[in-house]
Write a protein that holds these residues in place. Structure first.
Motif, PDB file in Angstrom:
ATOM      1  N   THR A  94       0.809  -1.216   0.000  1.00 42.65           N
ATOM      2  CA  THR A  94       0.000   0.000   0.000  1.00 42.65           C
ATOM      3  C   THR A  94       0.842   1.265   0.000  1.00 42.65           C
ATOM      4  O   THR A  94       0.504   2.244  -0.672  1.00 42.65           O
ATOM      5  CB  THR A  94      -0.921   0.024   1.238  1.00 42.65           C
ATOM      6  N   ALA A  95       1.938   1.257   0.740  1.00 38.10           N
ATOM      7  CA  ALA A  95       2.790   2.450   0.840  1.00 38.10           C
ATOM      8  C   ALA A  95       3.304   2.913  -0.513  1.00 38.10           C
ATOM      9  O   ALA A  95       3.624   4.094  -0.692  1.00 38.10           O
ATOM     10  CB  ALA A  95       3.964   2.170   1.772  1.00 38.10           C
ATOM     11  N   PRO A 223      -5.346  -1.517   3.611  1.00 35.26           N
ATOM     12  CA  PRO A 223      -4.380  -0.471   3.273  1.00 35.26           C
ATOM     13  C   PRO A 223      -3.644   0.120   4.464  1.00 35.26           C
ATOM     14  O   PRO A 223      -2.582   0.731   4.300  1.00 35.26           O
ATOM     15  CB  PRO A 223      -5.238   0.587   2.577  1.00 35.26           C
ATOM     16  N   GLY A 224      -4.145  -0.063   5.667  1.00 36.41           N
ATOM     17  CA  GLY A 224      -3.476   0.464   6.847  1.00 36.41           C
ATOM     18  C   GLY A 224      -3.611   1.972   6.950  1.00 36.41           C
ATOM     19  O   GLY A 224      -4.012   2.648   6.002  1.00 36.41           O
ATOM     20  N   GLU A 225      -3.265   2.509   8.099  1.00 38.18           N
ATOM     21  CA  GLU A 225      -3.409   3.948   8.335  1.00 38.18           C
ATOM     22  C   GLU A 225      -2.087   4.698   8.209  1.00 38.18           C
ATOM     23  O   GLU A 225      -2.088   5.908   8.003  1.00 38.18           O
ATOM     24  CB  GLU A 225      -4.009   4.194   9.732  1.00 38.18           C
ATOM     25  N   ASP A 226      -0.970   3.998   8.333  1.00 34.71           N
ATOM     26  CA  ASP A 226       0.331   4.681   8.339  1.00 34.71           C
ATOM     27  C   ASP A 226       1.332   3.897   7.508  1.00 34.71           C
ATOM     28  O   ASP A 226       2.481   3.720   7.889  1.00 34.71           O
ATOM     29  CB  ASP A 226       0.824   4.830   9.795  1.00 34.71           C
ATOM     30  N   LEU A 231       7.096   2.331   6.177  1.00 30.02           N
ATOM     31  CA  LEU A 231       8.161   2.003   5.231  1.00 30.02           C
ATOM     32  C   LEU A 231       9.349   2.942   5.386  1.00 30.02           C
ATOM     33  O   LEU A 231      10.504   2.506   5.308  1.00 30.02           O
ATOM     34  CB  LEU A 231       7.621   2.054   3.800  1.00 30.02           C
ATOM     35  N   VAL A 232       9.104   4.213   5.620  1.00 30.53           N
ATOM     36  CA  VAL A 232      10.213   5.153   5.838  1.00 30.53           C
ATOM     37  C   VAL A 232      10.991   4.762   7.086  1.00 30.53           C
ATOM     38  O   VAL A 232      12.231   4.776   7.089  1.00 30.53           O
ATOM     39  CB  VAL A 232       9.699   6.601   5.959  1.00 30.53           C
ATOM     40  N   MET A 261       6.456  10.900   1.281  1.00 31.65           N
ATOM     41  CA  MET A 261       6.476   9.841   2.285  1.00 31.65           C
ATOM     42  C   MET A 261       7.436  10.188   3.412  1.00 31.65           C
ATOM     43  O   MET A 261       7.139   9.978   4.600  1.00 31.65           O
ATOM     44  CB  MET A 261       6.879   8.519   1.629  1.00 31.65           C
ATOM     45  N   TRP A 262       8.597  10.718   3.055  1.00 30.74           N
ATOM     46  CA  TRP A 262       9.639  11.093   4.021  1.00 30.74           C
ATOM     47  C   TRP A 262       9.102  12.096   5.037  1.00 30.74           C
ATOM     48  O   TRP A 262       9.342  11.976   6.238  1.00 30.74           O
ATOM     49  CB  TRP A 262      10.812  11.668   3.244  1.00 30.74           C
TER      50      TRP A 262
END
Length: 394
Positions: A94-95, A223-226, A231-232, A261-262
């Motif tokens: 998802t990320a 998909p998750g919330e975070d 991943l970061v 994302m960062w």
């Protein structure tokens, strides 16, 4: 800013990658979930896990994918097949889904086919997404079989005037075995993977097999919330100190997507100074560990050519000589590396021959590794592969 020494960075990353000491089988979810394990070429993830776990056989590893299904294989960062824990699917799938104005990973090469068809990317992706649920109750053998089948399923959704073009020989090097439609599908399967619409199923002999996330696990991808933040954090913990540009390179995504994302975890990181006075970032939670990394219990390692530890973007940390770097990181078929306290001191390769494996090692001039220790490591690896060591050349 705090200055981080090269050797501290190496030792910290060895620890983050679970290479400082072998763990037990119960730690596999944590180990595989650290930053995922690439499975190109096939079997690469097994070699990576072998170097981290002390009590897990080849058959045990395969059982984790099937029938246990605690680990999952799917196309992930850089569009590569990656093995990771099912419970962390949001971080590894998802990320990677882009937002408005960001490109999909691994799809840049599709431009020629789009021009040939005179159809937009988004329209073709939407049509593929319409047929992907047909995978929920079936498995398709081989990647070429998957491309071909999906292209056939998409055909009725295309305008009549596009169908002959769709069935034309591929523009990408295998016109005798692939159509333009099959090539389009091949590129678009990566976005479908990130959406949970396709994963690797139970392997059928020498060929991979494919089904949907729902078909494999019985439920759709959450998909998750975070997902992006997770991943970061994984990247920074395994490859820090690092930058957003290095993160983009590791993911194979656009700089725009990487920086978005960062920023989602910017309040959890802080700057440090690396060799040459360059600014990079670490997780604040990791700073003390970087200053004083754990001692290494395993001085010498034989890593596979696509081990996650070798995915570091700042390759000079592992190997300062740029000429030798070219021998390690190649366009394809990277050799294995001989690692001493986190530094690459040589390369190795194994070749199947008859009833066993022959291994050739090359140590560089300043290397001081024990030949007997290297022999022991070679024998241990070959035994893991259920083979005999026929010969070791050093």
């Amino acid at each position: 800013m705090t200055e981080m020494k090269v050797q501290n960075i190496r030792l910290f990353r060895l620890h983050a990658h679970h290479l400082d000491v072998r763990r037990k089988k119960g730690c596999i979810p944590e180990i595989a979930g650290a930053c995922g394990m690439q499975n190109t070429p096939p079997g690469a993830w097994e070699t990576s896990l072998f170097n981290r776990v002390s009590d897990c056989s080849l058959s045990d590893m395969k059982a984790l994918l099937f029938p246990e299904k605690s680990l999952l294989q799917a196309w992930s960062f850089r569009g590569a097949p990656v093995v990771f824990p099912v419970g962390e699917s949001d971080a590894f799938l998802t990320a990677l889904v882009p937002r408005d104005g960001e490109d999909w990973i691994y799809t840049q090469g599709i431009a020629g086919a789009l021009d040939f068809l005179q159809m937009p990317f988004g329209e073709l992706l939407d049509k593929l997404k319409q047929v992907m649920p047909l995978l929920d109750d079936r498995t398709i053998e081989s990647k070429s079989g998957l491309d071909r089948t999906m292209a056939e399923w998409m055909l009725p959704l295309l305008p009549m005037e596009k169908r002959d073009l769709w069935n034309s020989p591929s523009l990408y090097g295998t016109p005798d075995r692939q159509t333009v439609g099959g090539a389009v599908v091949s590129f678009l399967l990566r976005p479908c993977a990130f959406l949970g619409l396709v994963v690797f199923g139970e392997r059928a002999g020498a060929s991979p097999a494919f089904t949907s996330y729902k078909g494999w696990l019985g439920h759709p991808l959450d998909p998750g919330e975070d997902a992006a933040g997770k991943l970061v954090r994984k990247f920074l913990h395994c490859y820090g100190p690092a930058t957003a540009d290095a993160f983009a390179s590791w993911l194979g995504c656009s700089v725009k997507q990487a920086r978005r994302m960062w920023e989602s975890v910017s309040d959890e990181m802080e700057p440090v100074e690396t060799c040459g006075g360059k600014k990079a970032f670490v997780l604040s939670a990791d700073k003390d560990l970087l200053r004083s990394p754990p001692s290494v219990q395993r001085e010498l390692l034989l890593l596979g050519g696509h081990d996650p530890y070798l995915d570091q973007r700042d390759r000079h940390i592992l190997l300062d000589d740029k000429a030798l770097q070219k021998k390690v990181w190649q366009t394809a078929a990277n050799p294995g590396v001989i690692l001493q306290r986190g530094e690459i001191i040589g390369i190795w390769a194994g070749k199947r021959k008859g009833a066993g494996i022959e291994i050739k090692m090359t140590l560089w001039d300043d290397a001081s590794a024990s030949k007997q220790k290297l022999q022991d490591l070679a024998e241990e690896y070959v035994a893991f592969r259920q083979q005999k060591l026929l010969k070791m050349e050093l």
